[in-house]
Scaffold this active site. Structure first.
Site, short mmCIF file in Angstrom:
data_model
loop_
_atom_site.label_atom_id
_atom_site.label_comp_id
_atom_site.label_asym_id
_atom_site.label_seq_id
_atom_site.Cartn_x
_atom_site.Cartn_y
_atom_site.Cartn_z
N THR A 1 6.27 -45.02 -27.92
CA THR A 1 5.87 -44.65 -26.56
C THR A 1 5.17 -43.30 -26.52
O THR A 1 4.15 -43.14 -25.84
CB THR A 1 7.10 -44.63 -25.64
OG1 THR A 1 7.66 -45.95 -25.56
CG2 THR A 1 6.74 -44.16 -24.24
N HIS B 1 12.36 -53.27 -22.91
CA HIS B 1 12.95 -52.55 -24.05
C HIS B 1 14.37 -53.08 -24.25
O HIS B 1 15.06 -53.38 -23.29
CB HIS B 1 12.99 -51.04 -23.73
CG HIS B 1 13.26 -50.16 -24.92
ND1 HIS B 1 14.46 -50.21 -25.62
CD2 HIS B 1 12.51 -49.22 -25.53
CE1 HIS B 1 14.42 -49.33 -26.61
NE2 HIS B 1 13.25 -48.72 -26.58
N ASP C 1 1.96 -49.04 -23.91
CA ASP C 1 2.13 -47.86 -24.76
C ASP C 1 1.96 -48.23 -26.23
O ASP C 1 1.38 -47.48 -27.02
CB ASP C 1 3.48 -47.19 -24.52
CG ASP C 1 4.67 -48.12 -24.73
OD1 ASP C 1 4.49 -49.35 -24.92
OD2 ASP C 1 5.82 -47.62 -24.71
N HIS C 2 2.43 -49.42 -26.61
CA HIS C 2 2.31 -49.92 -27.99
C HIS C 2 2.71 -51.38 -27.98
O HIS C 2 3.09 -51.93 -26.93
CB HIS C 2 3.20 -49.12 -28.95
CG HIS C 2 4.65 -49.09 -28.56
ND1 HIS C 2 5.52 -50.12 -28.83
CD2 HIS C 2 5.37 -48.14 -27.91
CE1 HIS C 2 6.73 -49.82 -28.37
NE2 HIS C 2 6.67 -48.63 -27.80
N GLU D 1 5.89 -50.58 -21.19
CA GLU D 1 6.63 -50.57 -22.45
C GLU D 1 6.38 -51.84 -23.25
O GLU D 1 6.55 -52.96 -22.76
CB GLU D 1 8.13 -50.42 -22.15
CG GLU D 1 9.05 -50.58 -23.33
CD GLU D 1 8.96 -49.43 -24.32
OE1 GLU D 1 8.96 -49.70 -25.54
OE2 GLU D 1 8.89 -48.27 -23.87
#
Length: 652
Positions: free
Chosen positions: A327, A459, A510-511, A287
């Site tokens: 995501t 996150h 994911d990013h 994440e």
């Protein structure tokens, strides 16, 4: 017509409207001050921001008043001033004030996280109430915020009573015909504004911060809700379909490959290989892991010591870019190896089962497939998507009945195996425990396994188990360091397993942690690390320009597999300098970076090209368009969209 009586009857509504405009302007001013270093400071830009913003605010303020104006108009005159009237007024106004104040309060954390007004992300999050409400509750003092909101509402009511505005409201009884005239004019103005004012009209600047400040959060929210899907054919510039396919197929074909048919719209091609090597594969999608958290890319805070070590011991892709900013975009790119089509990720769309994906290839090779996620996979439609590709699901079942609508086996992570959990799921150490447990079971069988692990600890609210690292919880840097710590523990434990020597680890983000910036797409905010570890290859740091869609085809290339591919992603090891490119986009805007030229297409059927200055991370507009890159960009996104829309991505 008795104008005094009318004025008194609608006086509270007038005060509400004026107050809304003042508060909206105040919020816009605060957001501008917060982002002052990102703005092009000039009188012209200030006039544009506040001028356009005022028009949006008027539209939203009038829309908020619709129900109340309806009530004031059609409530019978003989009941005006009764207890019933007073209770209804207080109830409607309390609700209005609460919604308005809450929306303004919510804009600040949303701006802090995404640097935009409410958009499609806010719309998506509204669907997943458990995760979002729990996240808000863990990130902010909700009881305190509610107390503040209620106190403000009470202060407003006190002001209205003290200045006898309520007294005028409940004593004024204008004729219904006069009230209806006011209502008719009000509705006419509202319809006119809603017809004329469009969210796109706020996009007057090349600076996205200025565009976002020009908007109204509530208006942007509903604009995103209305356009939550974008049809490429309707909104984007196109080429002749046969020409577009020709461009894409020419670009896709690498050395040693050939197409399986002569059909112009068939991109399937044979990848030559020997199929001798079939190791276990564990893909860890981390994440929000931006490249600039790593020492390799200049970070000196020692946040990612494990990842830095793995990068030195494995194959590091230094010039890797995430295709999107969420995501589900990362999942889409890593599993389907397709550029980011406009609108929602394919992961979240209908009819997304049985697509050609890495699962298709892996199943043909006899792999057991597992999707392991620490939250409820109902979120963002993950379970349905992965289940539809043939994965077994291992997630944290929170009892949502819709989460059970998958086509393969689902196992819920039990409470007894959870040491820490927040709104988004169990901590990374716990999710890695599930991976180890699953690997132990499957390694005893006669087939290899593939795991797709999605982590959650990096996150917001950035919380994790105590006494693990030397940073305080609650901020991004601490979450990154814990994420790295948990990965280190996982690799350490995996090395004690018999299956480790025959297992390849793919570690990729994911990013990025943030995608906001001056431009519609910010290239540097898509830069992520990707590592292949424990592969029987020499340690290497690869500088080729690539994106997430190339990760798995590259691994299959290293394994020397023979298979039929319909991927848009390519084997990086076969790329020469003319093949290097990176796809990246957001919800509406799509781009292709090739060399130093970034070509951008958007839903206003525009094509814009920039020179990408990687040294100072600036996009400089180009006056002369490179038609070859223009057509290549259009072709890839047009064909990717067309293939999903018309079912051509389905496995036949």
């Amino acid at each position: 017509m008795n104008f005094k009586l009318l004025y008194q009857r609608y006086l509270v509504a007038i005060y509400f409207f004026i107050g809304y405009l003042i508060l909206a302007t105040f919020v816009r001013t605060i957001l501008a001050v917060i982002s002052i270093d990102k703005l092009e400071l000039s009188i012209y830009s200030a006039v544009k921001i506040f001028g356009k913003g005022f028009l949006f605010d008027c539209t939203v303020g009038i829309s908020f008043l619709s129900v109340y104006i309806l009530y004031l108009t059609f409530f019978p005159s003989k009941w005006i001033g009764t207890t019933f009237d007073i209770i209804l007024n207080y109830f409607i106004l309390s609700l209005l004030f609460f919604i308005v104040l809450f929306s303004f309060f919510a804009e600040f954390p949303f701006w802090d996280e995404f640097n935009t007004r409410f958009n499609f992300i806010a719309v998506d999050y509204l669907i997943y109430t458990y995760e979002v409400v729990a996240n808000i509750n863990q990130s902010f003092p909700i009881p305190v915020i509610l107390l503040i909101l209620l106190s403000i509402i009470l202060i407003i009511f006190y002001f209205l009573r003290k200045h006898k505005i309520f007294q005028q409201l409940f004593s004024s009884k204008p004729k219904f015909s006069n009230r209806f005239s006011i209502f008719f004019v009000f509705i006419l103005i509202e319809i006119s504004l809603l017809t004329i004012v469009e969210n796109k009209s706020a996009e007057w600047s090349t600076n996205t911060y200025e565009n976002e400040l020009s908007k109204n959060g509530v208006f942007s929210f509903f604009a995103a809700y209305r356009s939550n899907e974008l049809d490429y054919d309707l909104f984007y510039v196109k080429l002749d379909k046969k020409l577009a396919y020709q461009i894409v197929k020419t670009d896709l074909l690498s050395s040693g490959e050939k197409f399986t048919s002569k059909k112009y719209d068939d991109i399937s091609r044979v990848i030559e290989g020997t199929d001798d090597i079939k190791p276990n594969i564990i893909l860890i999608c981390i994440e929000s892991l931006s490249a600039d958290f790593l020492k390799e890319f200049g970070n000196s805070e020692q946040l990612t010591t494990t990842i830095d070590q793995l990068a030195n011991e494995g194959i590091l892709f230094k010039n890797m870019y995430a295709t999107g900013t969420r995501t589900v975009r990362g999942m889409e790119a890593l599993t389907l190896c397709v550029p980011p089509t406009p609108g929602n990720s394919i992961v979240r769309r209908q009819n997304n089962d049985n697509l050609f994906s890495v699962a298709t290839v892996l199943k043909q090779k006899g792999y057991q497939l597992d999707f392991i996620y620490g939250g409820d996979g109902y979120f963002d439609n993950m379970n349905t998507f992965f289940g539809g590709q043939g994965f077994d699901i291992n997630d944290r079942d929170r009892g949502n009945p819709l989460s059970d609508e998958i086509t393969t086996k689902r196992t819920s992570i039990p409470d007894s195996e959870v040491t820490f959990e927040n709104a988004w799921g169990i901590c990374d150490e716990d999710i890695y425990y599930q991976s180890l447990k699953k690997a132990d079971l499957e390694s005893a069988s006669n087939h290899p396994f593939f795991q797709f692990i999605m982590t959650t600890s990096n996150h917001k609210p950035y919380t994790f188990p105590d006494n693990k690292i030397n940073l305080k919880q609650g901020n991004r840097e601490a979450a990154v360091k814990y994420t790295d710590f948990a990965l280190g523990q996982f690799i350490k434990q995996a090395k004690t397993k018999k299956w480790f020597s025959n297992t390849v680890f793919v570690i990729v983000a994911d990013h990025c942690a943030s995608s906001a910036g001056k431009w519609e797409i910010n290239v540097d905010k898509h830069h992520i690390p990707a590592i292949i570890y424990n592969l029987n290859q020499k340690n290497e740091k690869i500088d080729k320009l690539v994106s997430q869609i190339d990760v798995m085809p590259t691994l299959f290339g290293y394994l020397n597999w023979k298979y039929n591919s319909s991927f848009f992603g390519k084997d990086i090891s076969k790329m020469n300098s003319s093949d290097e490119r990176a796809f990246m986009g957001n919800y509406r805007t799509l781009g292709l970076l090739e060399g130093t030229t970034f070509t951008e297409i958007n839903d206003r059927k525009k094509v814009i090209q920039y020179h990408w200055n990687s040294n100072n991370k600036v996009l400089e507009p180009k006056k002369i368009i490179n038609d070859s890159l223009r057509n290549k960009t259009i072709s890839y996104y047009q064909i990717a969209s067309e293939r999903f829309k018309n079912g051509k991505m389905k496995v036949r």
